[in-house]
Design an enzyme around this catalytic site. Sequence first.
Site, PDB file in Angstrom:
ATOM      1  N   HIS A  98     -46.965 -13.623 -43.012  1.00 29.49           N
ATOM      2  CA  HIS A  98     -47.448 -14.106 -44.308  1.00 29.49           C
ATOM      3  C   HIS A  98     -47.050 -15.559 -44.512  1.00 29.49           C
ATOM      4  O   HIS A  98     -46.122 -16.079 -43.868  1.00 29.49           O
ATOM      5  CB  HIS A  98     -46.878 -13.236 -45.439  1.00 29.49           C
ATOM      6  N   ASP A 380     -42.027 -11.586 -40.470  1.00 27.29           N
ATOM      7  CA  ASP A 380     -41.241 -12.128 -39.364  1.00 27.29           C
ATOM      8  C   ASP A 380     -40.642 -11.006 -38.522  1.00 27.29           C
ATOM      9  O   ASP A 380     -40.518 -11.132 -37.303  1.00 27.29           O
ATOM     10  CB  ASP A 380     -40.146 -13.073 -39.876  1.00 27.29           C
TER      11      ASP A 380
END
Length: 481
Positions: A98, A380
């Site tokens: 994102h 992540d």
Amino acid sequence: MLFRNRFLLLLALAALLAFVSLSLQFFHLIPLSAASKNGVSSKSRKRIMPAPVTEPPVMDPVYEALLYCNTPSVAERSMEGHAPHHFRLVSVHVLIRHGDRYPLYAIPRTKRPEIDCTLVANRKPYHPKLEAFVSHMARGSGASFESPLHSLPLYPSHPLCEMGELTQTGVVQHLQNGQLLRDIYLKKHKLLPSEWSEDHLYLETTGKSRTLQSGLALLYGFLPDFDWTKVFFRHQPSALFCSGSCYCPVRNQYLEKEQRRQYLLRLKNSQLERTYGEMAKVVDVPTKQLRAANPIDSLLCHFCHNVSFPCTRSGCIDMEHFKVLRTHQLEDERERREKKLYLGYALLGAHPILNQTISRMQRAAEGREEEIFALYSAHDVTLSPVLSALGLTGARFPRFAARLIFELWQDREKPSEHFVRILYNGMDVTFHTSFCQDHHKRPHKPMCPLENLVHFVRRDMFAALGSGSTNYYDACHKEEF
């Protein structure tokens, strides 16, 4: 005659001096403009921090933080879509983190950073499609989203960002990503037919608003004003995108050992402990409470948005504190790459999504024109194990709006042969992967054969664990671990 010769001599001398002056400026041996009284040029005086143009010779926490922020600026140069003329692009599989978000944690007893999460045209960073994106999202409330995605907002809209909310920077980052991929894959390579349908796309996201909104921003940049009836976002409950294969006890044991390694590394860092103590005094809380609040997450937000670090009556958290915390993060990433504990976690954590990807590639190689563009909008903690599992030990930790792309190509001269390229943030890293490191030595095959990736996912990933397992289930339930 004598006067003419002197004139020519002077003219030649003037030309020589002009050439020398320009050369010195080119090689930066003399300044391009006069310095001001304080020694700073008028052009550079406005800069708070230099742009990361060249990589420093040693690890620099500020430089690395700038890269992590990934603030949109000039158009990005990328290697996506590069192939010999006789190769045809068959399918593309995109895994993204994102975009820029508001912190997930708050520093105790400090004022939250004042960042506006509405999308405003006259505020930087800006993208030409920003207003059109907002307008298009406003018409998508009845679109097809797998539950519980239909309850999430399609774009950020709070004057003061909520915790973890995507920012305007995050939206622009992925509008840029989408436009870049559009220019390469649609305009140049005609990946999708003009009358594309829902069957041509595979879209999947976790249940966080920041991942759904990031996926929509990239999709809008890729397919501007797309038909909502042709779009269906699937919900992925796990950040590892493991679907029905998430139960893996051995993977969790690797993770526990990896977390233990992180804890021991922190205990050895006396400078880090002193810094936490100093910061705890500034905010007047116990050191343990401050550490639990994960202050680096909030400080990175301040840094990326050029907002002053928090202050109280007792003082301020400053750049030196930030550097110490960020340096420890980088040292942790370096040690993690050197240890095998995280690799074990990564191999088991990344296997489900890699297995899904090669299954789609194999179907596309067989000529089935469905799901030829796949988009996974993730975190992540999704990208990091995939990078490690692929053997990309030199890859940086996933920045905001990072993208990892798998391209499938067909050799038109030998239609039965298919090849893959792996790209990370626009860089071709195919020959840095563990399954194709030596393939570049074969000049007659400029890409990595698809079967290399298939064999790696279906066989070699388990061999790398050293457990003797030959499939995912056995590797996840090995009792001797």
